[in-house]
Design a protein around this motif. Sequence first.
Motif, mmCIF file in Angstrom:
data_model
loop_
_atom_site.group_PDB
_atom_site.id
_atom_site.type_symbol
_atom_site.label_atom_id
_atom_site.label_comp_id
_atom_site.label_asym_id
_atom_site.label_seq_id
_atom_site.Cartn_x
_atom_site.Cartn_y
_atom_site.Cartn_z
ATOM 1 N N SER A 60 0.831 -1.204 0.000
ATOM 2 C CA SER A 60 0.000 0.000 0.000
ATOM 3 C C SER A 60 0.865 1.253 0.000
ATOM 4 N N ASP A 61 2.013 1.192 0.691
ATOM 5 C CA ASP A 61 2.937 2.335 0.684
ATOM 6 C C ASP A 61 3.498 2.542 -0.720
ATOM 7 N N ARG A 93 2.983 5.955 -2.982
ATOM 8 C CA ARG A 93 4.101 6.715 -3.541
ATOM 9 C C ARG A 93 4.008 6.773 -5.066
#
Length: 460
Positions: A2-3, A7
């Motif tokens: 998810s990060d 990004r």
Amino acid sequence: MSDFLARLAAIVGPQHLLTNDIDTAPYTLDWRRRYQGVPLAVARPGSTAKVSEVVKLCRAHKVAIVPQGGNTSTCGAATPDGSGRQLVLALRRLNAIRHVDTDNNALTVEAGVTLLEAQQAAEAAGRLFPLSLASQGTCQIGGNLSTNAGGVAVLRYGTMRELTLGLEAVLPDGRVLNQLQGLRKDTTGLDLKQLFIGAEGQLGLITAATLKLYPLPSAHATAMVGVDDIETAIDWLNRLRHRFGDRLTAFEVMDASCQQVLRRHHPSLMPFSAPWLILIELSDGGDPAPLNDALVEWLSVQTMADGVVSQNETERRKLWTLREEISESQRKDGPSIKHDIAVPTSALPRLVRDCAADLDQAFPGVRIVAFGHAGDGNLHYNVSYTRPGNADLFDDEDAVNAIVYDHVYRLGGTLAAEHGVGQLKKDWLARYKDPLALELMRTIKAALDPDGLMNPGKWL
């Protein structure tokens, strides 16, 4: 993960990161509907700088990248696998015409520019960009470069390798190689652009190119002629070259089965019937009448089964429409085992004769649809029937391929002339390609892409 996606969205913009199945669906299925993938997401960067940022992020997170242009690949070269872990990088937003240099006969465009848009930009400047494909309204320059596209005018102008002066590419570590100089001579070491042309996105991502332009022809002479066999067609090719030199721009052939497919789907466009049809085009500057008269005069002393010479641009376009509709007509006609093969033009008659005999022995009544660019030895040799009912066509694919490719390589040919290798032919490439050549290619791949993140699962 998810990060990573957050990004990624920050780089390309949230509206240009597609993650739900409905939005990603157009990017997951290849043109022939043979390969269906499940991507992690589809990212649509809008500049070379953004492509570089995306690649750096993917490398840091060990996320594989599948570059995609117009998604017109016939061999699954731009389709992700089913793991749900590969990022499709769609390049259509890189669609700027950066520069037209008429004095240098050069055109610099970004990778997402369609082939038709590049042609139109050249024509607006009074020049010709000669690559011509049936998919030109959809296919993109980046994809044309990645497969070293050829098309119908290779006889005179060459493939994308010959039509490219310079490239801009994002390397697997995110650095940008800028070699867009419009030079025709440069002996300062290796010609690095050639590494990326034909590599199908496995060594880096092409983001822009400087392409060769030519004077815009003002005269065309175009004819569709029927002959009795492929031997006669190749004889005509050689004599036309002798008579007209590089004014012979295209020399296309269609066998009888190909004509039947066209007649079934375009009856009003297909009045011809012959064992083999030849589409001939001459081009030049100046007044078209003398060129047309010269072709008519040459044809008048030949033996032919049928034939017509176009008298105006409308008639010329009708003849070319027949040629351009073959692939779509064949798709409507049903599945086929496709081969994008090439041999020396002198070997085409032997290939056609001997391969058909072996296929018919293995599969009595087999139907072969053959057409293509006989002027450069490239034939689209498709098998669309092996057994009654055609239900088991792809069960016979390996046996059919082995027969076809054995003949091709016995004659010094190749199994991928202009469509690339992709997923479809990678195992066959390993069987037929020179082992040392494959070793050298893998060495280059490992040097540039040690993590194997650039379009994995394809021919390297």
